[in-house]
Scaffold this active site. Sequence first.
Site, mmCIF file in Angstrom:
data_model
loop_
_atom_site.group_PDB
_atom_site.id
_atom_site.type_symbol
_atom_site.label_atom_id
_atom_site.label_comp_id
_atom_site.label_asym_id
_atom_site.label_seq_id
_atom_site.Cartn_x
_atom_site.Cartn_y
_atom_site.Cartn_z
ATOM 1 C CE LYS A 140 50.839 68.267 72.657
ATOM 2 N NZ LYS A 140 49.455 67.949 72.918
ATOM 3 C CB ALA A 145 52.195 61.960 69.771
ATOM 4 C CG PHE A 155 40.393 76.696 78.792
ATOM 5 C CD1 PHE A 155 41.728 76.300 78.804
ATOM 6 C CD2 PHE A 155 39.584 76.259 77.741
ATOM 7 C CE1 PHE A 155 42.242 75.494 77.801
ATOM 8 C CE2 PHE A 155 40.090 75.455 76.735
ATOM 9 C CZ PHE A 155 41.419 75.065 76.762
ATOM 10 N NE ARG A 194 52.772 67.092 66.154
ATOM 11 C CZ ARG A 194 51.841 66.401 66.787
ATOM 12 N NH1 ARG A 194 51.604 65.147 66.460
ATOM 13 N NH2 ARG A 194 51.136 66.949 67.746
ATOM 14 C CG PHE A 238 48.318 62.696 71.827
ATOM 15 C CD1 PHE A 238 47.083 63.330 71.930
ATOM 16 C CD2 PHE A 238 48.541 61.913 70.697
ATOM 17 C CE1 PHE A 238 46.106 63.195 70.949
ATOM 18 C CE2 PHE A 238 47.564 61.778 69.710
ATOM 19 C CZ PHE A 238 46.354 62.417 69.838
ATOM 20 C CB THR A 255 47.201 77.230 71.799
ATOM 21 O OG1 THR A 255 46.242 76.546 70.985
ATOM 22 C CG2 THR A 255 46.718 78.617 72.108
ATOM 23 C CD1 TRP A 315 42.924 79.728 72.302
ATOM 24 C CD2 TRP A 315 41.589 80.946 73.632
ATOM 25 N NE1 TRP A 315 41.636 79.618 71.832
ATOM 26 C CE2 TRP A 315 40.800 80.351 72.627
ATOM 27 C CE3 TRP A 315 40.976 81.753 74.594
ATOM 28 C CZ2 TRP A 315 39.422 80.535 72.555
ATOM 29 C CZ3 TRP A 315 39.600 81.938 74.522
ATOM 30 C CH2 TRP A 315 38.838 81.335 73.500
ATOM 31 C CE LYS A 335 44.247 67.490 69.698
ATOM 32 N NZ LYS A 335 44.806 68.557 68.865
#
Length: 556
Positions: free
Chosen positions: A71, A273, A381, A94, A301, A73, A409, A105
């Site tokens: 999110k 979240a 990805f 955030r 999240f 990214t 990305w 993470k």
Amino acid sequence: MLSDIEIAQQNKMEKIQVIADKCGLTPDDIEQYGHYKAKISFDAIRRLEAKPDGKLVLVTAITPTPAGEGKSTTSIGLVQGLQKIGKNAIATLREPSLGPVFGIKGGAAGGGYAQVVPMDDINLHFTGDMHAITAANNLLSAMIDNHIHQGNELQIDLRQLSWTRVLDMNDRALRNVTVALGGKVCGFPREDHFMITVASEIMAILCLAKDLEDLKERFGRIVIGCNLAGEPVYVHQLGCQGAMALLMKDAIKPNLVQTLEHTPAIVHGGPFANIAHGCNSIVATKLGLKLGDIVVTEAGFGADLGAEKFLDIKCRYGDIFPDTIVIVATLRALKMHGGVPKQELNTENVEAVTKGFSNLQKAIENMRYFNVPVLVAINKFATDTDAEIAELTRLCNEFGVPVELNECWEKGGEGGIDMAKKVVELLEGPKPTPKFVYDVEDSLEEKVNKIVTTIYGGDGVIFTDKAKKQIKQLADWGLDRLPVCMAKTQYSLSDNPALLGAPKGFTITVSDIRVANGAGFIVCRTGDVMVMPGLPKRPAALNMDIEADGTIKGLF
Ligand code: ADP
């Protein structure tokens, strides 16, 4: 492909004055923290109040895997993409917490060629906001214990204190502690607990307050527990709201940084979240709406957690509403929801994509419930195959939801151009009328029930006996007519992390209810959700290092 930190280290940042100038801020509007970070002053915020608002884009996601679905990214890549097509866009995001940075993470400053920089500073101590929040929270803890030690004039019942200490670290050893051991001079021994700073009510207040004055008033309204007569005890009775606000005098000001492509970004406030409300500060988002024609913001999240709370809590208090919602989906998360084990998520499995679509479909339905146009952004990805992407695109087309491939990305803004163009198209539609899942005047049971049945897809709610008593107490205190902040696992639409996809026929168990009266919501804890996370078997901290010349290694 280089690591995130290597990409950030190779990037040549603009001086922060250049970024400020780009979004119409004068040198007097900003207070610089070194060359590349600045706080934006409230004088500037007030001056800009009369300006019309830009459009607001909310970025949310499918129910994620433990690695996160991208999110941040995507939000960063989207503003970079919007800038590439000539739009004046700004991101509001955030601030990362040290817990996930050193845990599993990783950082929260984006990834690949879609990052906010200086990423090392942003991920570590940044401008000190997190420390200020910890200090303000723990000042209150010290004031409470001292008040009891000095005679306990307010007759605080130390068996029923709900205020806990906090630390911005994943440290399971602090979940349950005994404080004030050591005899008479050390106070009255009692059980206490630590939460991670980002779950603190102080963090929530920072994110919901209008300004310093509002922050102070909200601090005064915090309920720390009750007295021996069972009445609520407020911080204003202890009288330390002013000192707490003083500790936050700089933290309340939003932080200006930039993306790898020099797009302005405001990074301010960072509640999780799952155990908190999961959105950056209202001050930041509202300021973004004055500075940019398009503001891209993110809620943590999956759509069941961050986005629901964004819409039902932040939008209600901030008097804002998104014009478009982007749902980030990854093939690995779809495959996980389709039943593929973690170690096989990188192997092609078209069938699992089809099966796992149920989770994305529920996220789309949930966001459409609010009558806001939705776009699915497939975060690509390297391991995704053409056949899998084609299947997800087909499923979205069949379901009638716009979908775009998002390659930011790997390619930065260039990889987000298609997504940016589609977002601009959706923003041209009529402004959505704000809609919420529940009415704050509904009973607490009714509010939770509406969230569970409408958003989670569950059959209903079970309140434990303890929770029922807490509901009665809040009703007696007249503090139950507030929005609800659900504390729930991020790994399932239900309160059981093992239930993937879009489970049916489940109930949610609410085991604990606390009023965050300063923030202005009621926290309902479900399942086994932890307010102080622990470190994994192999913490990310083990990969990190700094060399004699200051070069950072392994910060993702
Ligand atoms: P979220 O905001 O949803 O939690 P992030 O944007 O923080 O997710 O991304 C989580 C992690 O995944 C980051 O380390 C990021 O670098 C990585 N990541 C995101 N998108 C990709 C991608 N397309 N390919 C590889 N890694 C990615």
